[in-house]
Design an enzyme around this catalytic site. Structure first.
Site, mmCIF file in Angstrom:
data_model
loop_
_atom_site.group_PDB
_atom_site.id
_atom_site.type_symbol
_atom_site.label_atom_id
_atom_site.label_comp_id
_atom_site.label_asym_id
_atom_site.label_seq_id
_atom_site.Cartn_x
_atom_site.Cartn_y
_atom_site.Cartn_z
ATOM 1 N N LYS A 113 0.816 -1.212 0.000
ATOM 2 C CA LYS A 113 0.000 0.000 0.000
ATOM 3 C C LYS A 113 0.847 1.257 0.000
ATOM 4 C CE LYS A 113 -4.372 -1.750 1.503
ATOM 5 N NZ LYS A 113 -5.478 -1.694 2.465
ATOM 6 N N LYS A 204 -8.066 -12.388 -7.934
ATOM 7 C CA LYS A 204 -9.160 -12.523 -6.976
ATOM 8 C C LYS A 204 -10.219 -11.427 -7.223
ATOM 9 C CE LYS A 204 -9.574 -11.769 -2.022
ATOM 10 N NZ LYS A 204 -8.876 -11.573 -0.760
ATOM 11 N N LYS A 207 -12.835 -5.277 -5.369
ATOM 12 C CA LYS A 207 -13.308 -3.973 -5.795
ATOM 13 C C LYS A 207 -12.159 -3.071 -6.232
ATOM 14 C CE LYS A 207 -16.968 -0.978 -5.226
ATOM 15 N NZ LYS A 207 -17.727 -0.605 -4.059
#
Ligand code: TRP
Length: 340
Positions: A113, A204, A207
């Site tokens: 991240k 996977k 969103k």
């Protein structure tokens, strides 16, 4: 029902999709009758990344309502909002003094991240900013679990490293301050359907890949059908007798909807070279529309009474707070903070 406590959390990131539902929430619904369970909308975790205040506020309440619509029942489990129980923040600080800086620098999610954010230096709003909260994220997660003496944590594989860190933190706390005060939380892994992106069945269903990769659980029929219809099935290179990842994923969706027999029939057809894409997609779309219309109706019913929702949010937070406050009293004594 055993006396082991289950804890899990979900970030209020917009609408639930069928990957979240089959991969997590449906299992939580099952667990609420097997253990003492706490399920938490972890709004404070969502503050670790740049966000829009109005959207965030709405999403937190929506996630609470959505979990209820999926079948989490406040009579059978405690479903609550993290920030409404201030003990999470308090234990977070105490545990951040037990967690090792080095361990935190080795967390894969932080690396991913923070790299993602660093790549936004040219973005005028986020500008490559990486918060200290993002670095501390796993400590807050450990605090969530340990506040309730959580022993089992139903989470996906991507959370294993965070859970390992929670165990290290619990162990270090116990060694330093009080033998066996915290249980070392374990991942509760259940065989759950691993659903892949419709638009890119190599990944996977998530969103963060973009809207077209997911089927929204509360989506309108039109949207659900369009998403399934546009799913990638086969690039024409699948050898005789084998299934492409896209077809495999559609069959997985049928099985997740408890249509194992239908899935088996389609599977045999595909393996024997009779590849009927449109009927398979129709079957999947029908199943998802049926699932969605049930939870949509339930959600509409709950959402109609906003006052009742707010009342329930407070009641469940009160329940969680009672447990959390006891832990904090113990912890303050153990670490040498004054009683209050
Ligand atoms: N990090 C988890 C996720 O992204 C969410 C989470 C926060 C959580 N606190 C938790 C999960 C405690 C389990 C237990 O999925």
């Amino acid at each position: 029902m055993d006396n082991k406590t289950v804890f899990s959390g979900i970030q209020p990131t917009g609408e639930l999709h069928v990957g979240n539902y089959f991969g997590a929430v449906k299992n939580w619904v099952r667990l609420q009758d097997l253990h003492r369970c706490f399920f938490c909308v972890v709004d404070m975790h969502s503050m670790t990344m740049p966000y829009d205040v109005a959207v965030f506020q709405k999403n937190t309440e929506e996630m609470f309502v959505s979990l209820l619509a999926c079948g989490l029942d406040p009579k059978r489990c405690t479903v609550f909002i993290q920030s409404m129980v201030p003990q999470h923040a308090e234990l977070n600080w105490i545990l951040s003094c037990v967690a090792s800086y080095g361990d935190l620098t080795r967390q894969i999610q932080f690396k991913e991240k923070s790299e993602q954010l660093a790549a936004t230096v040219d973005d005028p709003t986020s500008g490559g900013f990486i918060s200290a909260g993002l670095f501390n994220y796993p400590v807050l997660q450990a605090a969530d679990i340990l506040l309730y003496h959580g022993a089992y944590v139903p989470v996906g594989r991507d959370q294993e490293q965070h859970l390992e860190l929670s165990r290290v933190i619990a162990r270090r706390f116990n060694k330093q301050f009080g033998r066996d005060y915290f249980p070392e939380p374990k991942v509760l892994s259940t065989e759950l359907p691993k659903l892949l992106s419709l638009a890119d069945p190599g990944k996977k269903m998530s969103k963060s890949l973009g809207e077209k990769h997911v089927v929204p659980l509360f989506g309108e029929e039109r949207v659900i059908r369009a998403r399934v219809r546009s799913a990638i099935t086969d690039s024409g290179e699948t050898p005789e007798g084998e299934l492409s990842p896209g077809v495999h994923n559609l069959l997985g969706l049928l099985r997740a909807c408890d249509l194992g027999d239908t899935a088996a029939t389609f599977e045999n057809q595909f393996r024997s070279g009779d590849r009927k894409y449109a009927p398979l997609k129709d079957a999947v779309a029908d199943a998802l529309v049926a699932l969605s219309s049930g939870v949509r109706a339930r959600r509409a019913e709950i959402a109609a009474d906003r006052d009742a929702i707010h009342k329930l949010m407070h009641e469940t937070a009160d329940q969680a707070r009672t447990v959390a406050a006891q832990t904090i009293t113990d912890v303050r004594r153990l670490v040498g903070l004054p009683q209050r």
